[in-house]
Every structure is written in structure tokens, then in C-alpha cells.
Design an enzyme around this catalytic site. Structure first.
Site, PDB file in Angstrom:
ATOM      1  N   HIS A 164      -4.155  -0.899  -5.995  1.00  0.00           N
ATOM      2  CA  HIS A 164      -4.453  -2.079  -6.815  1.00  0.00           C
ATOM      3  C   HIS A 164      -4.660  -1.714  -8.279  1.00  0.00           C
ATOM      4  CE1 HIS A 164      -4.819  -3.799  -2.944  1.00  0.00           C
ATOM      5  NE2 HIS A 164      -6.130  -3.812  -2.820  1.00  0.00           N
ATOM      6  N   GLU A 165      -5.396  -0.640  -8.496  1.00  0.00           N
ATOM      7  CA  GLU A 165      -5.707  -0.228  -9.864  1.00  0.00           C
ATOM      8  C   GLU A 165      -4.440   0.129 -10.638  1.00  0.00           C
ATOM      9  OE1 GLU A 165      -9.139   0.654  -7.101  1.00  0.00           O
ATOM     10  OE2 GLU A 165      -6.986   0.995  -7.032  1.00  0.00           O
TER      11      GLU A 165
ATOM     12  N   ASP B  23      -0.051  -6.077   0.167  1.00  0.00           N
ATOM     13  CA  ASP B  23      -1.271  -6.408  -0.567  1.00  0.00           C
ATOM     14  C   ASP B  23      -0.985  -7.655  -1.391  1.00  0.00           C
ATOM     15  OD1 ASP B  23      -2.995  -4.271   0.200  1.00  0.00           O
ATOM     16  OD2 ASP B  23      -1.905  -2.930  -1.132  1.00  0.00           O
TER      17      ASP B  23
ATOM     18  N   VAL C  89       6.441 -12.823 -24.644  1.00  0.00           N
ATOM     19  CA  VAL C  89       7.301 -12.440 -23.528  1.00  0.00           C
ATOM     20  C   VAL C  89       8.075 -13.665 -23.053  1.00  0.00           C
ATOM     21  CG1 VAL C  89       5.596 -12.798 -21.675  1.00  0.00           C
ATOM     22  CG2 VAL C  89       7.409 -11.110 -21.376  1.00  0.00           C
ATOM     23  N   GLU C  90       9.324 -13.463 -22.721  1.00  0.00           N
ATOM     24  CA  GLU C  90      10.142 -14.537 -22.151  1.00  0.00           C
ATOM     25  C   GLU C  90       9.715 -14.664 -20.695  1.00  0.00           C
ATOM     26  OE1 GLU C  90      12.556 -16.736 -20.103  1.00  0.00           O
ATOM     27  OE2 GLU C  90      12.946 -14.601 -19.759  1.00  0.00           O
ATOM     28  N   SER C  91       9.366 -15.867 -20.273  1.00  0.00           N
ATOM     29  CA  SER C  91       8.692 -16.043 -18.985  1.00  0.00           C
ATOM     30  C   SER C  91       9.550 -15.701 -17.767  1.00  0.00           C
ATOM     31  CB  SER C  91       8.131 -17.459 -18.852  1.00  0.00           C
ATOM     32  OG  SER C  91       9.159 -18.417 -18.902  1.00  0.00           O
TER      33      SER C  91
ATOM     34  N   CYS D  30       0.855  -1.179   0.000  1.00  0.00           N
ATOM     35  CA  CYS D  30       0.000   0.000   0.000  1.00  0.00           C
ATOM     36  C   CYS D  30       0.895   1.235   0.000  1.00  0.00           C
ATOM     37  CB  CYS D  30      -0.899  -0.006   1.232  1.00  0.00           C
ATOM     38  SG  CYS D  30      -1.871   1.515   1.413  1.00  0.00           S
TER      39      CYS D  30
END
Length: 153
Positions: free
Chosen positions: A92-93, A58, A73-75, A51
């Protein structure tokens, strides 16, 4: 023998520390190996951030779906990018949309969506969704499979 297509990857196969911030994280990509439309899903069930006001941790269950164009994307780089949020202070957003926008910037996918299913803070779970539009026709896009938070209710 090393496949020459992957010589520019700096993190895969190397001892790579967790980046300090998501902005410092390097998302690596490789050429899409398939010329037909298909969907890729990444699930991060133990995503963490903090937060920005209280510094409290969070937790979220993140589901990223995308239909690649020229790049995937390479993992390992994605894992490091996601882990870099561990000490990142944002709501969060902001975390959810930042992940989606960064992947769009780096990969230019045909379509991308991310579902951020955040565990309750103050008794209220928050789910955040970001998408670049409608999924391409003819691509199987399953439900993200994360039920709404019910607690004991």
C-alpha cells in the site's frame, strides 16, 4: 474543429488500452488555464492493486489534491495510469507514494497531497498519506472527506 492547444494529446479521444504497468503509463498534461492559485481534486474510490507476496487483490479509496503551477494532468491519462495498478504488485505504501511522486515529477505542482485509504487486509485497514509540504496560503483545501474505517465497530 480541434483546439490547437491539445493536438499533442495522444490518448484523449483515442481508443487507448489500459497500460500493462504504471511505469508504462503515459501521463499527459495541458497548460494550466488559470493564473490564480486553486486546488484540483481527483477521487478514485475503486482503486485496485495486488499484494506483491500473495497476489491477492487490494482495494483503496484514493484522493489526490494538488495546486497546479504551469500544468494540469489530463484526466483520461490519469485514469489509465491509475488503472495500470490493477495487476501491479506492491504494498500500500509503495502504490500511494508512487502515484504522488509520479504526479510531482510530471506536473511540478505548487503543492500535492494524496491520501490512500486502503480497505482492510488481514483485518487491518492501512491509510497512507504523502504530501509535498504545506498548502499555499489562500488556497481553499477541504478535508478529504474519507472517514476512518470502522467496519461494524
Amino acid at each position: 474543429m480541434t483546439d490547437q492547444r491539445y493536438t499533442e494529446l495522444g490518448q484523449l479521444g483515442a481508443d487507448t488500452p489500459l497500460p500493462n504497468t504504471p511505469e508504462e503509463a503515459v501521463l499527459e498534461r495541458v497548460a494550466n488555464p488559470c493564473d490564480a492559485p486553486y486546488m484540483i481534486r481527483f477521487v478514485c474510490p475503486e482503486f485496485t492493486s495486488i499484494c506483491p507476496v500473495t497476489g491477492a487483490p487490494d482495494f483503496a479509496h484514493m484522493v489526490i489534491d494538488y495546486v497546479p503551477r504551469d500544468w494540469i494532468v489530463e484526466s483520461k491519462s490519469l485514469k489509465l495510469f491509475m488503472g495500470a495498478f490493477r495487476n501491479h504488485g506492491a504494498f500500500h505504501e509503495a502504490c500511494t507514494t508512487m502515484i504522488g511522486q509520479r504526479l510531482v515529477k510530471e506536473l511540478d505542482p505548487q503543492w500535492l497531497r494524496i491520501g490512500g485509504y486502503w480497505y482492510p487486509r488481514g483485518g487491518i485497514p492501512i491509510d497512507v498519506f504523502f504530501a509535498t509540504g504545506e498548502a499555499p496560503a489562500g488556497v481553499w483545501v477541504p478535508d478529504q472527506g474519507v472517514p476512518p474505517y470502522r467496519g461494524r465497530g
